[in-house]
Design a protein around this motif. Structure first.
Motif, PDB file in Angstrom:
ATOM      1  N   ASP A 137     -20.512  57.337   6.357  1.00 50.41           N
ATOM      2  CA  ASP A 137     -20.145  56.142   6.474  1.00 50.41           C
ATOM      3  C   ASP A 137     -19.844  55.683   4.894  1.00 50.41           C
ATOM      4  O   ASP A 137     -20.572  55.906   4.188  1.00 50.41           O
ATOM      5  N   LEU A 138     -18.464  55.201   4.875  1.00 45.74           N
ATOM      6  CA  LEU A 138     -18.087  54.926   3.390  1.00 45.74           C
ATOM      7  C   LEU A 138     -18.047  53.339   2.884  1.00 45.74           C
ATOM      8  O   LEU A 138     -17.526  52.464   3.841  1.00 45.74           O
ATOM      9  N   ILE A 146     -16.057  50.267   4.894  1.00 47.79           N
ATOM     10  CA  ILE A 146     -14.544  50.580   5.320  1.00 47.79           C
ATOM     11  C   ILE A 146     -14.107  51.621   6.156  1.00 47.79           C
ATOM     12  O   ILE A 146     -13.221  51.612   7.008  1.00 47.79           O
ATOM     13  N   ALA A 147     -15.039  52.536   6.428  1.00 48.52           N
ATOM     14  CA  ALA A 147     -14.720  53.518   7.646  1.00 48.52           C
ATOM     15  C   ALA A 147     -16.110  54.468   7.995  1.00 48.52           C
ATOM     16  O   ALA A 147     -17.205  54.524   7.025  1.00 48.52           O
ATOM     17  N   GLY A 148     -16.015  55.080   9.118  1.00 48.37           N
ATOM     18  CA  GLY A 148     -17.185  56.009   9.304  1.00 48.37           C
ATOM     19  C   GLY A 148     -16.602  57.074  10.400  1.00 48.37           C
ATOM     20  O   GLY A 148     -15.636  56.882  11.019  1.00 48.37           O
ATOM     21  N   VAL A 149     -17.426  58.109  10.238  1.00 44.46           N
ATOM     22  CA  VAL A 149     -17.070  59.265  11.188  1.00 44.46           C
ATOM     23  C   VAL A 149     -18.531  59.500  11.862  1.00 44.46           C
ATOM     24  O   VAL A 149     -19.537  59.648  11.342  1.00 44.46           O
ATOM     25  N   THR A 150     -18.302  59.982  13.215  1.00 50.10           N
ATOM     26  CA  THR A 150     -19.611  60.404  13.936  1.00 50.10           C
ATOM     27  C   THR A 150     -19.546  61.694  14.700  1.00 50.10           C
ATOM     28  O   THR A 150     -18.295  61.947  15.050  1.00 50.10           O
ATOM     29  N   SER A 151     -20.473  62.595  14.210  1.00 54.44           N
ATOM     30  CA  SER A 151     -20.274  63.807  15.101  1.00 54.44           C
ATOM     31  C   SER A 151     -21.681  64.187  15.495  1.00 54.44           C
ATOM     32  O   SER A 151     -22.577  63.559  15.454  1.00 54.44           O
ATOM     33  N   PRO A 152     -21.732  65.361  16.524  1.00 57.79           N
ATOM     34  CA  PRO A 152     -22.886  65.770  17.190  1.00 57.79           C
ATOM     35  C   PRO A 152     -23.943  66.084  15.832  1.00 57.79           C
ATOM     36  O   PRO A 152     -23.433  66.823  14.913  1.00 57.79           O
TER      37      PRO A 152
END
Length: 257
Positions: A137-138, A146-152
């Motif tokens: 999370d940025l 402003i942005a986020g990434v989700t992974s296992p």
């Protein structure tokens, strides 16, 4: 004292704050169904085992990504601690702006992590939480999410590996001495752990490039975050108690409102 509670998919992590100082931490399993009485008695026993009476707690704050737990947990706190907990949800003052199109889709844990990372380390900052899922999370220099990434998560991926194959065994999740593996166990450890380190480095590099934040700090938290932090140069800081500190900061924000 403040009782901070983070309800995650795997564990419920708790911290006891005396002012700004985190005095003690506790952990219990999330996946067990409990009544309000069971929660109240269990939490009370955790305190008593450390020679702390229930009335030492005068504030409670909870962040949760497991809605099914909340009814029993909050009622247990009301019944046994005689306190009404603050729940991190829309409308609670956090000190950061959520600028994504649908802020309600963002989990409370991610908001709390972002608050802690920004207020403790400044911005722009990328906070990585290595939990059941891994989130990136940025937060920019103005304190906007402003942005986020989700992974296992690492363990989730590893579980899929050995549960989805007939002959591969369950393994200890650790980095092997070499990637030139010559047995099944170390080859799986290399694939799971080194592969995950590679994923982390690529996502950090890509987020840094696309955001233009060359001076972006990278802060990691979560159970397996220490293993990743110790095996890559792309993470600046590992803070295992980041979420608990975020809860304390949010509680302080309510008093300033």
């Amino acid at each position: 004292m403040l009782f901070a509670i983070d309800v995650g998919n795997t564990n419920i992590t708790m911290g006891l704050f005396d002012g700004e100082k985190l005095e003690k931490t506790f952990r219990m399993t999330t996946g067990i169904s409990r009544t309000s009485d069971e929660f109240g008695v269990f939490l009370g026993e955790l305190l008593r085992m450390r020679n702390l009476p229930l009335d030492v707690i005068d504030e409670v704050i909870i962040a949760s990504v497991v809605p099914n737990v909340m009814h029993s947990l909050t009622n247990g706190i009301r019944k046994y601690f005689k306190l009404d907990p603050l729940i991190v949800e829309p409308g609670v003052k956090t000190g950061i702006n959520i600028t994504i199109p649908n802020p309600r889709q963002l989990g409370a844990d991610r908001i709390v992590d972002a608050v802690a990372a920004y207020h403790m380390y400044g911005g722009p900052v990328l906070v990585i939480d290595f939990g059941t899922a891994t989130t990136y999370d940025l937060v920019n220099g103005d304190g906007s999410f402003i942005a986020g990434v989700t992974s296992p998560g690492i363990r989730l991926g590893a579980n899929a590996l050995w549960s989805g194959t007939a002959k591969l065994p369950e393994i200890e999740i650790k980095v092997p001495d070499t990637v030139l593996c010559k047995d099944t166990i170390s080859s799986m450890q290399a694939g799971v752990c080194l592969g995950y380190i590679g994923q982390t480095e690529y996502i950090v590099k890509r987020m840094r490039k696309e955001s233009g934040f060359d001076n972006m700090k990278v802060v990691a938290t979560g159970g397996l975050g220490k293993m990743i932090y110790e095996n890559t140069d792309c993470i600046d800081t590992y803070d295992p108690d980041l979420t608990l500190y975020g809860l304390r900061i949010i509680m302080d924000k309510q008093k300033q409102a």
